[in-house]
Write an enzyme that holds these catalytic residues in place. Structure first.
Site, short mmCIF file in Angstrom:
data_model
loop_
_atom_site.label_atom_id
_atom_site.label_comp_id
_atom_site.label_asym_id
_atom_site.label_seq_id
_atom_site.Cartn_x
_atom_site.Cartn_y
_atom_site.Cartn_z
N LYS A 149 1.61 8.47 11.52
CA LYS A 149 1.65 6.81 11.59
C LYS A 149 1.48 7.26 9.65
O LYS A 149 0.50 7.45 8.77
CB LYS A 149 0.95 5.51 11.67
N HIS B 247 -2.93 7.04 17.24
CA HIS B 247 -4.40 8.20 17.52
C HIS B 247 -4.97 6.42 18.68
O HIS B 247 -6.02 7.15 20.05
CB HIS B 247 -5.08 8.34 16.77
N LYS C 276 -7.02 6.81 22.66
CA LYS C 276 -8.06 6.32 22.87
C LYS C 276 -7.92 6.63 24.82
O LYS C 276 -7.33 5.87 25.45
CB LYS C 276 -9.20 5.86 22.32
N GLU D 126 -14.10 -3.61 11.32
CA GLU D 126 -15.22 -2.69 10.63
C GLU D 126 -15.84 -2.54 9.60
O GLU D 126 -15.16 -3.33 9.00
CB GLU D 126 -13.36 -1.44 10.26
N ASP E 230 -1.39 -0.96 7.78
CA ASP E 230 -2.22 -0.17 8.53
C ASP E 230 -2.97 0.07 9.96
O ASP E 230 -2.94 1.31 10.34
CB ASP E 230 -3.85 -0.18 7.40
N HIS F 74 -1.99 -0.32 15.98
CA HIS F 74 -2.96 0.26 16.72
C HIS F 74 -2.72 -1.51 17.61
O HIS F 74 -3.09 -1.19 18.94
CB HIS F 74 -4.54 0.19 15.78
N LYS G 30 -11.56 -4.89 7.27
CA LYS G 30 -12.24 -4.40 6.78
C LYS G 30 -13.30 -5.27 6.05
O LYS G 30 -12.89 -6.07 5.72
CB LYS G 30 -11.72 -3.04 6.00
#
Ligand code: BG6
Length: 487
Positions: free
Chosen positions: A161, A191, A195, A229, A248, A253, A339
């Site tokens: 991505k 990703h 997981k 995060e 992002d 995700h 974030k």
């Protein structure tokens, strides 16, 4: 895959179920961008893990513009492993090094590609994995160059991505890649799909008979998915300015996680069936408009290197999703990413409806809280059921008790996402990769939020984002759930 793209309905595919569950195992791995950051942080440590587990059986050919020798390249790999793997076993590193070669050259030069083809010929390769650890702007060029020396028929590609930066560019990118590789030879890495805890959503939902009957609008009041995060943008201002939190992580995700939580059971084990169900539920999602979106930016972001002082790029986004399906109509799905937040966590909280009659509040004590199912998908992955139990004493009062499982403690070591995805690409399994129609569907969902993002609200670091995020909750007495406390 044999699906026909329907031009009238971007993101829609017809008859897509046939994905080849397994393709031939790869006989070589080619790493484009072998001296770059992704290779250093993720790919070499994953190759090390595959080597340690005896599942890496192929030569690894790096391609990079750096003027490095094979020896420099091997040293680089060794450094990366020693930095990222605690107590790396030197004999395993040696065996991995013995597989590594570097082709150094400019991607635009013909000679680089003939050199790569010669290297693959020398090791008798007919099925290589071409891993694009390079900026997405280079994907089209590299795909075309592979075709120019006939290598597109001798392997499959792995792309990272972002797959485009909006719906139109995602469609364009897919067209370019499809001119060179068929869909089932394109392995798109998100990703999060690698997981274990994310994959466990399938097992949790469809291997536990007690879950599925309540997993719908009759029993579920709302669902909240948080990906928070505590870190900021870590010096990546230049990159982040062109992206923002929606592009992002939310489009990819987060929406992949929502798809796994919300979809219908797949018709069978073929990976195509799983992708079909994800595509269906994403197609049933209403696009996120300004009224169901709150964007935030942490105070101090504009002082980061590479960020202009008037930046309106979001480091936080909260959105209300609506899924117009028989299962979910009327149930608000809230998603939140950011974030610089108070804690790092990825957690889905499924809030069940209250019982139809309260039998226990005659004595004037507060009614029981609602049952929650908390699925922890990040660090400390596991599940917690927040249940009600009788408070000790003469009254019929209740209080919350948690029934909690920590997966690592119960089940043992978790495999790293990149190790699994790299391993899958090598054995030719598409199950944990993202299919084109699903990716395009997720862009369709976020597109209005990109076109008309609305205002941006400041928030302090170590908070849970701007207070305005509560304004998208349907019931104004509701609040965002805090993720489970760190343990
Ligand atoms: C990446 C994003 O895809 O995912 C990063 O580009 C983010 O900004 C990262 O930090 C989070 O991944 P994880 O596995 O640490 O939750």
């Amino acid at each position: 895959m044999t699906g026909n793209f329907d031009e009238q309905r971007p993101g829609a595919y017809l008859g897509t179920t046939q994905m080849h569950a397994h393709q031939p195992e790869a006989d070589a791995l080619v790493l484009f961008g072998a001296t770059g950051d992704l290779a250093k942080r993720k790919l070499f440590p994953s190759l090390y893990a595959l080597e340690r587990h005896g599942t890496l059986r192929v030569p690894v050919i790096g391609v990079a513009r750096s003027t490095w020798t094979d020896e420099d390249f091997r040293m680089h790999a060794r450094d990366s492993i020693n930095t990222h793997v605690d107590g790396a076993d030197a004999t395993v590193v040696d065996s991995l090094e013995a597989r590594l070669d570097l082709i150094q050259g400019n991607y635009a030069d013909e000679a680089t590609w003939t050199c790569l083809r010669d290297a693959l010929d020398r090791c008798g390769s007919t099925t290589a994995v071409f891993y694009m650890a390079i900026p997405p702007s280079m994907f089209p060029m590299v795909a075309k160059k592979l075709a120019s020396v006939g290598l597109n028929t001798r392997g499959r590609i792995v792309v990272e991505k972002p797959f485009g930066r909006d719906l139109a560019s995602a469609i364009e990118l897919n067209k370019t890649l499809h001119a060179v590789f068929p869909e089932d030879h394109i392995f798109r890495i998100d990703h999060y799909l690698g997981k274990e805890a994310v994959e466990d959503l399938l097992v949790f939902r469809f291997a536990n008979t007690m879950i599925e009957p309540v997993w719908n609008r009759h029993y579920v009041r709302s669902v909240q998915v948080t990906m928070s995060e505590s870190i900021g943008i870590e010096g990546r201002g230049n990159f982040y300015e062109g992206v923002g939190a929606i592009r992002d992580v939310l489009q990819n995700h987060l929406l992949q996680v929502v798809a796994l939580l919300a979809m219908e059971p797949p018709a069978g084990p073929d990976p195509g069936f799983l992708q079909d169900e994800k595509a269906k539920v994403i197609n049933a999602m209403r696009p996120i408009d300004a009224g169901s979106l709150v964007r935030g930016q942490y105070v101090g972001y504009r002082d980061e290197k590479g960020v202009p002082e008037n930046s309106e790029v979001e480091t936080f986004a909260a959105a209300r999703l609506e899924i117009d399906s028989w299962r979910w109509a009327g149930v608000p799905w809230y998603v939140r990413v950011g974030k610089g937040l108070a804690e790092s966590a990825t957690e889905a909280v499924v809030e069940l409806r209250s019982p139809p009659r309260m039998l226990f509040d005659g004595a004037g004590s507060p009614p029981p809280e609602r049952n929650l199912i908390r699925l922890r998908l990040g660090k400390n992955d596991g599940v917690t059921f927040a249940l009600q139990a009788k408070t000790p004493g003469p009254d019929l009062d209740s209080q919350e008790v948690d029934v909690d499982v920590d997966f690592a403690a119960a089940l043992g070591e978790r495999q790293d996402a990149y190790e699994r995805l790299l391993g899958d690409a090598l054995i030719g399994s598409l199950r944990r990769f993202a299919r084109q129609d699903v990716v395009e569907g997720t862009w369709r969902v976020v597109q209005p939020a990109l076109d008309e993002p609305g205002p941006i609200f400041p928030y302090f670091r170590n908070s849970w984002g701007p207070s305005e995020a509560s304004s998208i909750l349907v019931n104004n007495k509701d609040a965002w759930y805090l993720p489970s406390p760190a343990r």
